[in-house]
Design an enzyme around this catalytic site. Structure first.
Site, PDB file in Angstrom:
ATOM      1  N   ARG A  55     -20.992 175.583  38.614  1.00  0.00           N
ATOM      2  CA  ARG A  55     -21.704 176.120  37.416  1.00  0.00           C
ATOM      3  C   ARG A  55     -22.696 175.304  36.911  1.00  0.00           C
ATOM      4  O   ARG A  55     -23.600 175.922  36.495  1.00  0.00           O
ATOM      5  CB  ARG A  55     -20.568 176.209  36.220  1.00  0.00           C
ATOM      6  CG  ARG A  55     -20.845 176.946  35.212  1.00  0.00           C
ATOM      7  CD  ARG A  55     -19.776 177.151  34.226  1.00  0.00           C
ATOM      8  NE  ARG A  55     -20.225 178.116  32.980  1.00  0.00           N
ATOM      9  CZ  ARG A  55     -20.306 177.727  31.671  1.00  0.00           C
ATOM     10  NH1 ARG A  55     -19.958 176.761  31.366  1.00  0.00           N
ATOM     11  NH2 ARG A  55     -20.499 178.663  30.851  1.00  0.00           N
ATOM     12  N   ALA A  91     -24.578 181.736  29.326  1.00  0.00           N
ATOM     13  CA  ALA A  91     -23.494 181.703  30.156  1.00  0.00           C
ATOM     14  C   ALA A  91     -22.246 181.809  29.445  1.00  0.00           C
ATOM     15  O   ALA A  91     -21.963 181.099  28.736  1.00  0.00           O
ATOM     16  CB  ALA A  91     -23.522 180.373  31.140  1.00  0.00           C
ATOM     17  N   SER A  92     -21.525 182.799  29.793  1.00  0.00           N
ATOM     18  CA  SER A  92     -20.346 183.140  28.990  1.00  0.00           C
ATOM     19  C   SER A  92     -19.341 181.886  29.082  1.00  0.00           C
ATOM     20  O   SER A  92     -19.437 181.213  30.099  1.00  0.00           O
ATOM     21  CB  SER A  92     -19.740 184.583  29.261  1.00  0.00           C
ATOM     22  OG  SER A  92     -20.717 185.590  29.231  1.00  0.00           O
ATOM     23  N   MET A  93     -18.206 182.294  28.487  1.00  0.00           N
ATOM     24  CA  MET A  93     -17.089 181.176  28.556  1.00  0.00           C
ATOM     25  C   MET A  93     -16.554 181.326  30.102  1.00  0.00           C
ATOM     26  O   MET A  93     -16.173 182.469  30.241  1.00  0.00           O
ATOM     27  CB  MET A  93     -16.168 181.281  27.581  1.00  0.00           C
ATOM     28  CG  MET A  93     -16.518 180.992  26.153  1.00  0.00           C
ATOM     29  SD  MET A  93     -15.068 181.290  24.798  1.00  0.00           S
ATOM     30  CE  MET A  93     -13.660 180.389  25.534  1.00  0.00           C
ATOM     31  N   PRO A  94     -16.228 180.167  30.621  1.00  0.00           N
ATOM     32  CA  PRO A  94     -15.629 180.544  32.184  1.00  0.00           C
ATOM     33  C   PRO A  94     -14.385 181.386  31.951  1.00  0.00           C
ATOM     34  O   PRO A  94     -13.975 182.149  32.821  1.00  0.00           O
ATOM     35  CB  PRO A  94     -15.466 179.129  32.449  1.00  0.00           C
ATOM     36  CG  PRO A  94     -16.743 178.114  31.911  1.00  0.00           C
ATOM     37  CD  PRO A  94     -16.794 178.969  30.465  1.00  0.00           C
TER      38      PRO A  94
END
Length: 409
Positions: free
Chosen positions: A46, A78-81
């Site tokens: 990431r 970038a969204s929360m994993p």
């Protein structure tokens, strides 16, 4: 020896260690539930997709903001994993599938998708922002994902070149479901979309069959709205000073014209006897209301309104509410001692206006129904505007521009 121990603790984790720890945490809360999704998240780096932040930030379970518009609002991130893992679980992707992603962002999610579908699958990712696409393209090319196709295109139009797709996933918030997504999804395929209605947002997993979508899962979430899509959400001011607003949909006859000043009228309190702890979610109440009451909407209050005692919502900027042409009621709480998990609060409603008491009682009835089964989720059926659902019963119908929704238990 103590000094050596402290020094060892302060040694930064490698990106590989941080990535494995992140996935361990995601798995511990029940996401990345399939082996394919888990292994993809353990493999794809990431941090290369968010180079502007530290390794610790890249592998924290948090949003990374990557772009803001001229007004400072977030336009790409970038969204929360953990949320990404949840949505990939919903999507049920498998090797060899063709996938369309709407909302390229950093390219990280496209890389995860490509890892799961493998060499015999295909991933197309589209985004309306050419700079976002070109940035993701560079990172994908430099990290072994040159086979992922990226296209600068309007998500509402989709990408007909490559259709039909086995899966479509939107990683941007959508108020509507474009007709193009129906036509570009293979019969028997699945759609996962962060969909907004009645002021709330849910990541909904849909099965597509015979021209209609039928939900099989829904999880509360929040996403940057899709750029370019017609948005039928309206904000209606209801306080004389403008500090309190309702967020309503285009098909609701709820307007500022008849509601401004309603909170100045004496409020009526009703209580449900249902209690929650400080960390408990009440989103299920809101979801239930949207499936059972046509007046369901969202109340949003500025800090000044709370300080002045104009209203007492549970969460100032996103509180479930019911409204009609002249009145409003919203969710509130009051302390009710302590329980095993800490302080407890009783849920209730405060109503204002001629039918405020009736609205408050309806809201409390929804709370009580939710309290009997807090995990119950309504089925959501959707179809292109002008088509018929074929469902029997009294589901709540919500009309949007390109699609309709019907919600029922």
């Amino acid at each position: 020896m103590a000094e050596q121990g402290v020094a060892e603790e302060n040694v930064p984790m490698s990106s590989a260690q941080a990535r494995q720890l992140l996935v361990d945490r995601i798995r511990s809360v029940g996401y990345a539930g399939t082996d394919a999704v888990e292994q993809a998240m353990r493999k794809v780096e990431r941090h290369v997709f968010v180079p502007a932040v530290s390794i610790a930030e890249a592998y924290a379970d948090d949003v990374v903001i990557t772009k803001r518009d001229r007004d400072g609002a977030v336009s790409s991130s970038a969204s929360m994993p953990s949320l990404m893992a949840l949505m990939l679980d919903q999507l049920d992707i498998r090797p060899g599938m063709k996938v369309l992603e709407v909302g390229t962002g950093t390219g990280y999610n496209a890389a995860l998708l490509a890892t799961v579908v493998g060499d015999h699958g295909a991933v197309t990712s589209i985004d309306i922002d050419e700079k976002v696409v070109s940035g993701a393209r560079v990172v994908l090319d430099n990290n072994g994902f040159a086979h992922v196709r990226t296209v600068a295109a309007d998500g509402a139009i989709g990408q007909p070149d490559g259709a039909p797709y086995d899966r479509i996933i939107a990683t941007v918030g959508a108020w509507d479901i474009p007709r193009s997504w129906y036509s570009q999804l293979a019969d028997g395929g699945k759609l996962v979309v962060p969909l907004r209605w009645r002021g709330q947002s849910w990541s909904v997993g849909f099965d597509y069959l015979d021209g209609q979508l039928r939900s099989y899962s829904a999880v509360s979430c929040g996403f940057v709205p899709m750029i370019g899509q017609e948005d039928g959400e309206r904000t209606e001011i209801i306080s004389s000073d403008g500090f309190v607003q309702l967020v309503v949909d285009a098909d609701q006859a709820i307007t500022s014209e008849s509601l401004v000043g309603v909170l100045d009228q004496e409020g009526v309190e009703r209580w449900s006897k249902a209690t929650i702890g400080g960390g408990d979610s009440f989103d299920g109440i809101w979801l239930r209301m949207s499936a059972t009451d046509p007046g369901c909407c969202r109340l949003s209050a500025a800090p000044e309104a709370i300080q002045q005692g104009l209203c007492r919502p549970v969460i100032a900027h996103r509180d479930p509410a019911l409204a009609d042409a002249t009145s409003v009621a919203y969710l509130t709480v009051r302390p009710r001692g302590s329980g095993p998990g800490g302080p407890q609060f009783e849920l209730g409603a405060i109503g204002h206006g001629p039918s405020g008491d009736d609205l408050a009682q309806r809201l409390c009835a929804a709370i009580s129904a939710w309290d009997l089964d807090r995990t119950a989720i309504p089925t959501v059926v959707a179809g292109p505007t002008g088509s018929h659902s074929g469902e029997r019963g009294s589901g709540m119908r919500i009309e949007k521009t390109s699609t309709w929704l019907e919600l029922f238990f």
